[in-house]
Scaffold this motif. Structure first.
Motif, PDB file in Angstrom:
ATOM      1  N   HIS A   1     -10.062  -6.497  -9.789  1.00 41.70           N
ATOM      2  CA  HIS A   1      -9.919  -5.556  -8.750  1.00 41.70           C
ATOM      3  C   HIS A   1     -11.164  -5.685  -7.585  1.00 41.70           C
ATOM      4  CE1 HIS A   1      -6.757  -3.858 -10.900  1.00 41.70           C
ATOM      5  NE2 HIS A   1      -7.385  -3.155 -11.711  1.00 41.70           N
TER       6      HIS A   1
ATOM      7  N   GLY B   1     -10.594  -8.665  -5.670  1.00 41.30           N
ATOM      8  CA  GLY B   1      -9.416  -8.427  -4.754  1.00 41.30           C
ATOM      9  C   GLY B   1      -9.927  -7.636  -3.394  1.00 41.30           C
ATOM     10  N   ALA B   2     -10.852  -6.338  -3.819  1.00 40.46           N
ATOM     11  CA  ALA B   2     -11.243  -5.428  -2.789  1.00 40.46           C
ATOM     12  C   ALA B   2     -12.260  -6.434  -1.789  1.00 40.46           C
ATOM     13  CB  ALA B   2     -11.932  -4.379  -3.509  1.00 40.46           C
TER      14      ALA B   2
ATOM     15  N   VAL C   1     -10.082  -8.199   0.621  1.00 41.80           N
ATOM     16  CA  VAL C   1      -9.400  -7.260   1.411  1.00 41.80           C
ATOM     17  C   VAL C   1     -10.342  -6.787   2.404  1.00 41.80           C
ATOM     18  CG1 VAL C   1      -8.267  -4.967   1.727  1.00 41.80           C
ATOM     19  CG2 VAL C   1      -7.364  -6.420  -0.157  1.00 41.80           C
ATOM     20  N   TYR C   2     -11.566  -6.421   2.032  1.00 44.62           N
ATOM     21  CA  TYR C   2     -12.487  -5.969   3.116  1.00 44.62           C
ATOM     22  C   TYR C   2     -12.697  -7.322   3.920  1.00 44.62           C
ATOM     23  CZ  TYR C   2     -17.376  -5.257   4.674  1.00 44.62           C
ATOM     24  OH  TYR C   2     -18.431  -5.120   5.506  1.00 44.62           O
TER      25      TYR C   2
ATOM     26  N   CYS D   1      -6.269 -12.702   2.731  1.00 44.28           N
ATOM     27  CA  CYS D   1      -4.971 -11.918   2.354  1.00 44.28           C
ATOM     28  C   CYS D   1      -4.285 -12.572   1.335  1.00 44.28           C
ATOM     29  CB  CYS D   1      -4.086 -11.885   3.481  1.00 44.28           C
ATOM     30  SG  CYS D   1      -4.684 -10.687   4.752  1.00 44.28           S
TER      31      CYS D   1
ATOM     32  N   ALA E   1      -6.297 -12.230  -1.905  1.00 45.65           N
ATOM     33  CA  ALA E   1      -6.286 -10.722  -2.304  1.00 45.65           C
ATOM     34  C   ALA E   1      -4.734 -10.407  -3.176  1.00 45.65           C
ATOM     35  CB  ALA E   1      -6.383  -9.837  -1.477  1.00 45.65           C
TER      36      ALA E   1
ATOM     37  N   SER F   1      -4.080  -9.495  -6.811  1.00 44.59           N
ATOM     38  CA  SER F   1      -3.428  -8.460  -7.422  1.00 44.59           C
ATOM     39  C   SER F   1      -2.157  -8.654  -8.351  1.00 44.59           C
ATOM     40  CB  SER F   1      -2.898  -7.668  -5.873  1.00 44.59           C
ATOM     41  OG  SER F   1      -3.962  -7.345  -5.123  1.00 44.59           O
TER      42      SER F   1
ATOM     43  N   PRO G   1      -4.671   0.202  -8.504  1.00 50.28           N
ATOM     44  CA  PRO G   1      -5.472  -0.627  -7.693  1.00 50.28           C
ATOM     45  C   PRO G   1      -4.813  -2.027  -7.306  1.00 50.28           C
ATOM     46  CG  PRO G   1      -7.053   0.080  -9.609  1.00 50.28           C
ATOM     47  CD  PRO G   1      -5.507   0.585  -9.677  1.00 50.28           C
TER      48      PRO G   1
ATOM     49  N   LEU H   1      -4.231  -2.721  -3.333  1.00 48.54           N
ATOM     50  CA  LEU H   1      -4.907  -3.827  -2.654  1.00 48.54           C
ATOM     51  C   LEU H   1      -3.913  -4.896  -1.998  1.00 48.54           C
ATOM     52  CD1 LEU H   1      -8.026  -4.246  -4.978  1.00 48.54           C
ATOM     53  CD2 LEU H   1      -8.006  -3.540  -2.713  1.00 48.54           C
TER      54      LEU H   1
ATOM     55  N   ALA I   1      -2.460  -3.548   0.978  1.00 49.58           N
ATOM     56  CA  ALA I   1      -3.165  -3.591   2.285  1.00 49.58           C
ATOM     57  C   ALA I   1      -3.646  -4.658   2.756  1.00 49.58           C
ATOM     58  CB  ALA I   1      -4.613  -2.786   1.834  1.00 49.58           C
ATOM     59  N   ALA I   2      -3.294  -5.837   1.729  1.00 49.35           N
ATOM     60  CA  ALA I   2      -3.498  -7.113   2.189  1.00 49.35           C
ATOM     61  C   ALA I   2      -2.126  -7.719   2.789  1.00 49.35           C
ATOM     62  CB  ALA I   2      -3.902  -8.052   0.972  1.00 49.35           C
TER      63      ALA I   2
END
Length: 86
Positions: free
Chosen positions: A9, A12-13, A16-17, A40, A43, A47, A70, A74, A77-78
């Motif tokens: 996680h 992956g975060a 994404v950041y 992306c 991530a 995930s 999560p 994530l 979002a990606a």
């Protein structure tokens, strides 16, 4: 199983950041766009791995179903960032 999932996680975060913070200098900046796509993809891959670890019923019974949140957030979002920036 919590330690590997937390590490997945966090990684992956991080991707994404980075996908959300990379800004192309212009329409000609293909390297920045490639960096966004790579972040992306990584991530989303992390995930999927985290969700695959969490999906078996024996793991969910012990750890709880909230561990699926999560990787789903994530990954979503990606995927959204990838579709907007690619």
């Amino acid at each position: 199983m919590a330690v590997p999932l937390v590490l997945l996680h966090l990684a992956g975060a991080w991707f994404v950041y980075t996908a959300f913070t990379i800004r192309p200098a212009g329409s000609w900046d293909d390297e920045a766009r490639a960096g966004i796509v790579l972040s992306c993809v990584l991530a989303i891959a992390l995930s999927v791995i985290a969700a695959a670890i969490t999906l078996p019923a024996t793991i969910r019974r012990v750890m709880g179903p909230w561990w699926l949140a999560p990787p789903l957030l994530l990954g979503a979002a990606a995927a959204i960032q990838w579709s907007l920036r690619a």
